[in-house]
Design a protein around this motif. Structure first.
Motif, PDB file in Angstrom:
ATOM      1  N   ASN A   1       0.858  -1.184   0.156  1.00  0.00           N
ATOM      2  CA  ASN A   1      -0.023  -0.167   0.056  1.00  0.00           C
ATOM      3  C   ASN A   1       0.866   1.244  -0.032  1.00  0.00           C
ATOM      4  O   ASN A   1       1.593   1.450   0.936  1.00  0.00           O
ATOM      5  CB  ASN A   1      -0.878   0.071   1.362  1.00  0.00           C
ATOM      6  CG  ASN A   1      -1.915   1.050   1.184  1.00  0.00           C
ATOM      7  OD1 ASN A   1      -1.790   2.288   0.717  1.00  0.00           O
ATOM      8  ND2 ASN A   1      -3.093   0.902   1.759  1.00  0.00           N
ATOM      9  N   GLN A   2       0.812   2.038  -1.058  1.00  0.00           N
ATOM     10  CA  GLN A   2       1.800   3.162  -1.293  1.00  0.00           C
ATOM     11  C   GLN A   2       1.277   4.036   0.072  1.00  0.00           C
ATOM     12  O   GLN A   2       2.500   5.024   0.243  1.00  0.00           O
ATOM     13  CB  GLN A   2       1.563   3.780  -2.668  1.00  0.00           C
ATOM     14  CG  GLN A   2       2.031   2.950  -3.886  1.00  0.00           C
ATOM     15  CD  GLN A   2       3.688   2.610  -3.621  1.00  0.00           C
ATOM     16  OE1 GLN A   2       4.495   3.622  -3.408  1.00  0.00           O
ATOM     17  NE2 GLN A   2       3.750   1.466  -3.519  1.00  0.00           N
ATOM     18  N   GLN A   3       0.222   4.334   0.250  1.00  0.00           N
ATOM     19  CA  GLN A   3      -0.031   5.164   1.579  1.00  0.00           C
ATOM     20  C   GLN A   3       0.637   4.824   2.672  1.00  0.00           C
ATOM     21  O   GLN A   3       0.852   5.779   3.343  1.00  0.00           O
ATOM     22  CB  GLN A   3      -1.859   4.910   1.573  1.00  0.00           C
ATOM     23  CG  GLN A   3      -2.139   5.791   2.799  1.00  0.00           C
ATOM     24  CD  GLN A   3      -3.828   5.624   3.057  1.00  0.00           C
ATOM     25  OE1 GLN A   3      -4.112   4.761   2.470  1.00  0.00           O
ATOM     26  NE2 GLN A   3      -4.429   6.544   3.754  1.00  0.00           N
TER      27      GLN A   3
ATOM     28  N   GLU B   1      -7.020   7.181   7.831  1.00  0.00           N
ATOM     29  CA  GLU B   1      -7.207   8.715   7.753  1.00  0.00           C
ATOM     30  C   GLU B   1      -8.845   8.910   7.961  1.00  0.00           C
ATOM     31  O   GLU B   1      -9.346   8.135   7.701  1.00  0.00           O
ATOM     32  CB  GLU B   1      -6.819   8.950   6.641  1.00  0.00           C
ATOM     33  CG  GLU B   1      -5.241   8.719   6.148  1.00  0.00           C
ATOM     34  CD  GLU B   1      -4.767   9.281   4.824  1.00  0.00           C
ATOM     35  OE1 GLU B   1      -5.517   9.466   3.842  1.00  0.00           O
ATOM     36  OE2 GLU B   1      -3.461   9.249   4.422  1.00  0.00           O
TER      37      GLU B   1
ATOM     38  N   GLU C   1      -9.162  15.048   7.399  1.00  0.00           N
ATOM     39  CA  GLU C   1      -7.704  15.049   6.821  1.00  0.00           C
ATOM     40  C   GLU C   1      -6.804  14.832   7.830  1.00  0.00           C
ATOM     41  O   GLU C   1      -5.724  15.087   7.619  1.00  0.00           O
ATOM     42  CB  GLU C   1      -7.487  16.274   5.974  1.00  0.00           C
ATOM     43  CG  GLU C   1      -8.360  16.382   4.570  1.00  0.00           C
ATOM     44  CD  GLU C   1      -8.039  17.504   4.011  1.00  0.00           C
ATOM     45  OE1 GLU C   1      -7.071  18.319   4.300  1.00  0.00           O
ATOM     46  OE2 GLU C   1      -8.584  17.658   2.746  1.00  0.00           O
TER      47      GLU C   1
END
Length: 584
Positions: A486-488, A570, A574
């Motif tokens: 997961n790039q996040q 998240e 935000e």
């Protein structure tokens, strides 16, 4: 009763349940033995009459039936007095204790304090013509939210509770038709006294330390050394509300957890509920608690009559809230001493000016405005005891885009009440795990128990909820493949790109996941889980609320629910939450 000048009167209960009545006279104090012996866990109505004209004392004891349809016991006795009465005394009237200054003790007799319930108290006089004058009539059902006792005789002889005896508890006429004292029309006019309550040690001031105004927010301690022994007294400095520069990070110190565990006796093998421990590892704090039962008990201990504790106080020496404290069960730090690792880490990584320290007490008193000044909040290892307003404050912080790092386990678990007017005291009632009918808090009338049962589980705010605990070796975490890809989450795996298992080592219980642990109900991104690293042993057991009947598959190797997860998610505003799922 004033033993010095032989005036006044008192009634007290002996070791075998025998009643004695002492009354003053010109030739000293006369003691009368009352023959019926009172039995534990049974209500009695006691009526004493002093007849100055005939020099007699009559006593009527009516015992409430213990079983449905059972008989009520009634005993009446008359005793002759050998001298005239001298009942006027300058000693204040005391109920449930005495004025001798005896300290509480594990031995109920040596303290002079009463273990049991009292449901009202009245003093009347009768004239020769038969006119009754009520001098004192204490109604314990009034002012339950306070430490005040109301006299309803009209004479304004009100009383004050000392050392926090339990209020909002069931009385002699409780019939289970009402379980909330805030709505009950009867049956909650009782006070439960205990000889090992300690709300305020009332210590004399030994020294006063003026702190420099330039001292930064943080954790501090005072070292006290009398040449024979040394003690380390911790204290916290909250952020300056008028500071021009506010660091983005704040560490939340769980002072309510410290209060809940204050002077716990979980290793005292003389008590029914205790943990085993290595006898060779009884440190000086353990030994001191054994010698000094007058320092009170924690919310994890029972009183000497077997009833549970509902109040705990920081207005006393708290021996397990010390920087060098080591819990014998794990042979390592816990609560405050473990949380100093966070302080050391932040000092090293951010510098002493790079973060503020906020306590549970601060959030309870000042609420969400205190938190919104910061961008990132960090919990400590065991933030177990939040109030309703604290959960609201955390929700507001996350709703405004804040970032939260829940760096512990078994957090945000028990319903807790706190009155800023009496800031040293917290209240916790275990609800179904406690005494029937005694579920609602004294300080605010709210229902006790788990926040989960009140519809506010920690999962909603932090993505994890407590599921199990164990005292054996801990477990490492296996990395989830989907989390690694997961790039996040790529920033979390810097330096760990090839690691399949992390945290399979540690200073306490030998691994990162141990003690009390949390799992996710899949409402967050699971980064790692102990199930992918072999899981926990059978020394870990599932919490009751995690299972239904029949109660099977409760241990580490048999339950899929016994695991410790690290999660991230998240928020719509935000912000973000990172939770680690273990006290260790």
């Amino acid at each position: 009763m004033d033993d010095g000048d032989g005036t006044g009167f008192e009634c007290f209960l002996g070791k075998a349940g025998e009643l004695s009545f002492r009354i003053g006279g010109p030739n000293g104090v006369q003691e009368l033995k009352i023959s019926p012996k009172l039995v534990r866990h049974r209500w009695y109505h006691l009526l004493f009459r002093l007849w100055s004209s005939s020099g007699t004392l009559t006593m009527n004891a009516k015992a409430k039936a213990r079983d449905i349809g059972g008989p009520e016991g009634i005993v009446e006795e008359k005793h002759s007095l050998k001298q005239p009465l001298r009942i006027a005394s300058h000693i204040p009237l005391t109920i449930g204790g005495n004025s001798s200054g005896c300290r509480p003790s594990t031995d109920p007799l040596s303290s002079g304090s009463f273990n049991g319930k009292v449901d009202g108290f009245r003093v009347e006089t009768r004239s020769w013509a038969g006119h009754i004058n009520t001098l004192l009539d204490l109604d314990f059902s009034l002012n339950i939210l306070t430490d005040k006792v109301r006299d309803v005789s009209g004479n304004e002889r009100h009383g004050e509770l000392i050392n926090g005896p339990s209020r909002a508890v069931t009385g002699h006429n409780w019939d289970a038709s009402q379980t909330a004292w805030t709505h009950a029309s009867y049956s909650y006019s009782t006070i439960h006294f205990h000889d090992n309550n300690l709300d305020d040690a009332m210590l004399e001031t030994t020294f006063v330390l003026d702190l420099p105004e330039t001292l930064l927010s943080g954790c501090y301690e005072i070292t006290v050394d009398d040449g024979v022994s040394t003690d380390f007294i911790p204290f916290f400095i909250r952020p300056d509300p008028n500071a021009k520069r506010i660091p983005p990070v704040a560490l939340i110190v769980p002072t309510f957890t410290y209060a809940a565990y204050a002077n716990e006796h979980l290793h005292d093998e003389s008590r029914e509920a205790h943990f085993p421990g290595d006898p060779e590892k009884k440190d000086r704090y353990f030994q001191t608690l054994m010698r000094r039962p007058d320092l009170g008990v924690s919310l994890y201990d029972s009183h000497n009559d077997g009833s549970g504790t509902i109040f705990s106080s920081l207005k006393r020496p708290v021996l397990n809230m010390r920087s060098d404290y080591s819990r014998r069960l794990f042979d390592g730090p816990r609560e405050f001493s473990a949380d100093l690792w966070f302080v050391d880490f932040l000092d090293r990584e951010l510098g002493v000016e790079g973060y503020d320290v906020i306590t549970d007490h601060d959030i309870s008193e000042y609420g969400a405005p205190l938190l919104k000044k910061h961008r990132v909040l960090l919990s400590c290892s065991h933030p177990e005891y939040p109030t309703y307003s604290m959960l609201d404050s955390y929700a507001a912080f996350l709703g405004n885009g804040g970032h939260f790092m829940y760096l512990g386990g078994n957090g945000y678990y028990w319903v807790t009440s706190h009155d800023p007017g009496r800031p040293h005291r917290i209240e916790v009632r275990r609800a179904e795990a406690g005494c029937p009918g005694n579920w609602h808090h004294t300080l605010n009338g709210g229902l006790g128990g788990l926040w989960r049962s009140r519809g506010r589980p920690p999962n909603k705010l932090f993505g994890l909820g407590s599921c199990a605990m164990g005292v054996g070796k801990g477990a490492g975490h296996g990395v989830k493949d989907e989390a690694r890809s997961n790039q996040q989450l790529s920033f979390m795996f810097r330096g760990l790109e090839s690691e399949a298992i992390i945290g399979d080592f540690g200073l306490v219980q030998g691994a990162a996941s141990g003690d009390e642990i949390d799992r996710t109900p899949k409402n967050a991104i699971m980064i790692v889980t102990t199930k992918l690293a072999g899981g926990h042993s059978d020394e870990y057991m599932l919490f009751n609320e995690e299972t239904l009947y029949p109660m099977v598959n409760l241990h580490g190797t048999t339950s899929d629910k016994i695991c410790s997860d690290i999660v991230y998610f998240e928020t719509p505003s935000e912000g973000a939450v990172f939770s680690v799922g273990s006290i260790n």
